[in-house]
Design a protein around this motif. Structure first.
Motif, PDB file in Angstrom:
ATOM      1  N   PHE A 316      52.202  29.484  34.860  1.00 41.02           N
ATOM      2  CA  PHE A 316      51.320  28.908  33.852  1.00 41.02           C
ATOM      3  C   PHE A 316      49.931  28.689  34.444  1.00 41.02           C
ATOM      4  O   PHE A 316      49.783  28.516  35.656  1.00 41.02           O
ATOM      5  N   HIS A 386      49.253  33.777  30.574  1.00 40.29           N
ATOM      6  CA  HIS A 386      50.074  32.628  30.953  1.00 40.29           C
ATOM      7  C   HIS A 386      49.348  31.308  30.689  1.00 40.29           C
ATOM      8  O   HIS A 386      49.801  30.253  31.116  1.00 40.29           O
ATOM      9  N   ARG A 388      47.730  27.976  29.024  1.00 35.79           N
ATOM     10  CA  ARG A 388      48.237  26.915  28.158  1.00 35.79           C
ATOM     11  C   ARG A 388      47.175  25.826  28.061  1.00 35.79           C
ATOM     12  O   ARG A 388      46.555  25.467  29.056  1.00 35.79           O
TER      13      ARG A 388
END
Length: 447
Positions: A316, A386, A388
């Motif tokens: 992430f 990835h 967020r």
């Protein structure tokens, strides 16, 4: 409600027949060429120095050439003053037509009713939600609200930068050096044990907001989160978050350059370029700077980028940046939308990104630019998938301040902290966050 908006968007595309969202095609929404001349004010917050000012002026000129009846007046607002000035503008009704908003501000200003929602026809005219980086759309509205109040514009995505010469001297293969939490820690340990002149890590500890952006990806990759799905309670005291913070704090305590540790986040890229630290976390803007100004000690020796490591829940990255909002009291909302449509269109996004090193929110804008072809951007091309964002809750500005204040104890500790010590800090932080979320009307904007 999202399904309703999607159906409405398709209907508009069918009616207009040409809603490409390229920022230049006339549509059945916006400001028609036969309408009277108007001037709209645009507030923007530069993060790229004088070059960004020049790019904004250039975009305004190109827009006026395509829309002679609309003149854009760009107004430069420094980030330190922006929140106060926007708060005053939203309450007085004397603000700009269009403003840049930090993604973490959208929830608060939306809660206050300061922003004019984009219509389904306007969303369709810019290409719809699918035209933008997936994670960036989560910051386009207040969590739980059907109203889109801020259009994605620019993306802040981060990756690892590292010294290729330092890894080579320590016998480390860069292809595997940063793949996982375990390999990242092993890499830093081997650099440390090699006893070279460069510290393994370069992380600034004085800017605690920047630190949150660095820590959050480790929380997510451990399987944890900052808040629950509805944005109503903290999850920072849970075991996964404690695992992540303990890991990150251990790396900083053991391997960080002591001089860099006393720096604010914005000063770290220059320190890395000057030769301090073998590994750092930074945004795509530094790629452009490093390529344009390569004659610095840390860069001459060789450098490259790598994605952030994967944890047990995956890989992430923190995704931040800026959106574009039309104020509810905008004098010329239709003309304002034309400017938003232009800035979020493919051509403007490509010019802006290539000139400033910022990442375009529009997915297709990467194609054909150096963001697609330059090897040093490779880690960012991977990390964007990835990415967020923080939850778009009304009180996020206050929540972030709480985390920054409470986490300062972690980074200013004289050494590595025990798990119990970290648990105690995160338990207190969670309680403070829950108190903030429970307080009615807390936005951090006019509190």
């Amino acid at each position: 409600m999202l399904r309703i908006l999607a159906v409405a968007a398709v209907a508009v595309l069918t009616i207009t027949g040409c809603a490409r969202g390229d920022g230049e095609t006339p549509q059945d929404v916006g400001y028609a060429p036969d309408r009277p001349p108007v001037t709209i004010d645009f507030w923007y917050m530069p993060s790229g120095g004088p070059l960004q000012d020049q790019v904004i002026a250039g975009e305004a000129a190109q827009f006026h050439a395509a829309h002679p009846n609309i003149t854009v007046n760009p107004v430069r607002i420094v980030w330190e003053d922006a929140l106060t000035r926007l708060s005053t503008a939203s309450s007085s009704g004397e603000g700009p037509d269009v403003t840049q908003l930090g993604t973490t501000w959208v929830g608060g200003f939306s809660e206050l009713g300061a922003l004019r929602p984009y219509t389904a026809a306007e969303i369709a005219a810019v290409g719809g939600q699918s035209a933008f980086t997936a994670a960036s759309w989560s910051s386009s509205h207040l969590i739980g609200s059907p109203d889109t109040t801020a259009m994605p514009w620019l993306v802040d995505i981060r990756a690892l930068f590292y010294r290729t010469d330092v890894l080579a001297a320590a016998g480390i293969d860069p292809a595997t050096a940063f793949a996982t939490w375990e390999s990242l820690e092993a890499t830093l340990r081997r650099i440390h044990d090699a006893g070279g002149p460069v510290a393994p890590l370069a992380i600034g500890n004085e800017n605690t907001f920047g630190i949150i952006h660095n820590v959050a990806p480790f929380v997510w990759s451990a399987g944890g989160d900052l808040l629950n799905a509805s944005g109503t309670a903290s999850r920072l005291a849970e075991p996964a978050a404690v695992d992540a913070v303990q890991y990150y704090q251990r790396l900083v305590a053991r391997y960080n350059d002591p001089t860099v540790a006393r720096m604010v986040n914005n000063d770290v890229p220059a320190a890395f370029a000057a030769g301090r630290g073998a590994v750092t976390i930074d945004s795509s803007q530094s790629v452009g700077d490093f390529l344009a100004n390569p004659d610095r000690a840390g860069l001459r020796a060789g450098w490259s980028t790598a994605p952030l490591p994967a944890g047990r829940a995956g890989r992430f990255g923190f995704l931040g940046g800026s959106n574009l909002a039309i104020l509810k009291d905008a004098a010329h909302p239709d003309a304002a939308f034309e400017w938003v449509r232009f800035l979020t269109g493919k051509q403007s996004q490509q010019r802006y990104a290539v000139s400033t090193g910022l990442w375009p929110a529009r997915t297709e804008a990467v194609a054909g630019t150096k963001l697609e072809t330059e090897p040093a951007y490779g880690a960012f091309r991977e990390m964007i998938g990835h990415g967020r964002m923080y939850p778009s809750v009304a009180a996020w500005i206050v929540v972030e301040s709480v985390i920054a204040k409470d986490f300062a104890e972690l980074w200013h500790a004289p050494g590595e902290l025990s798990r119990d010590e970290i648990q105690a800090i995160l338990t207190r932080t969670s309680a403070d966050i829950d108190d903030t979320l429970a307080a009615p009307g807390r936005t951090g904007i006019n509190d």
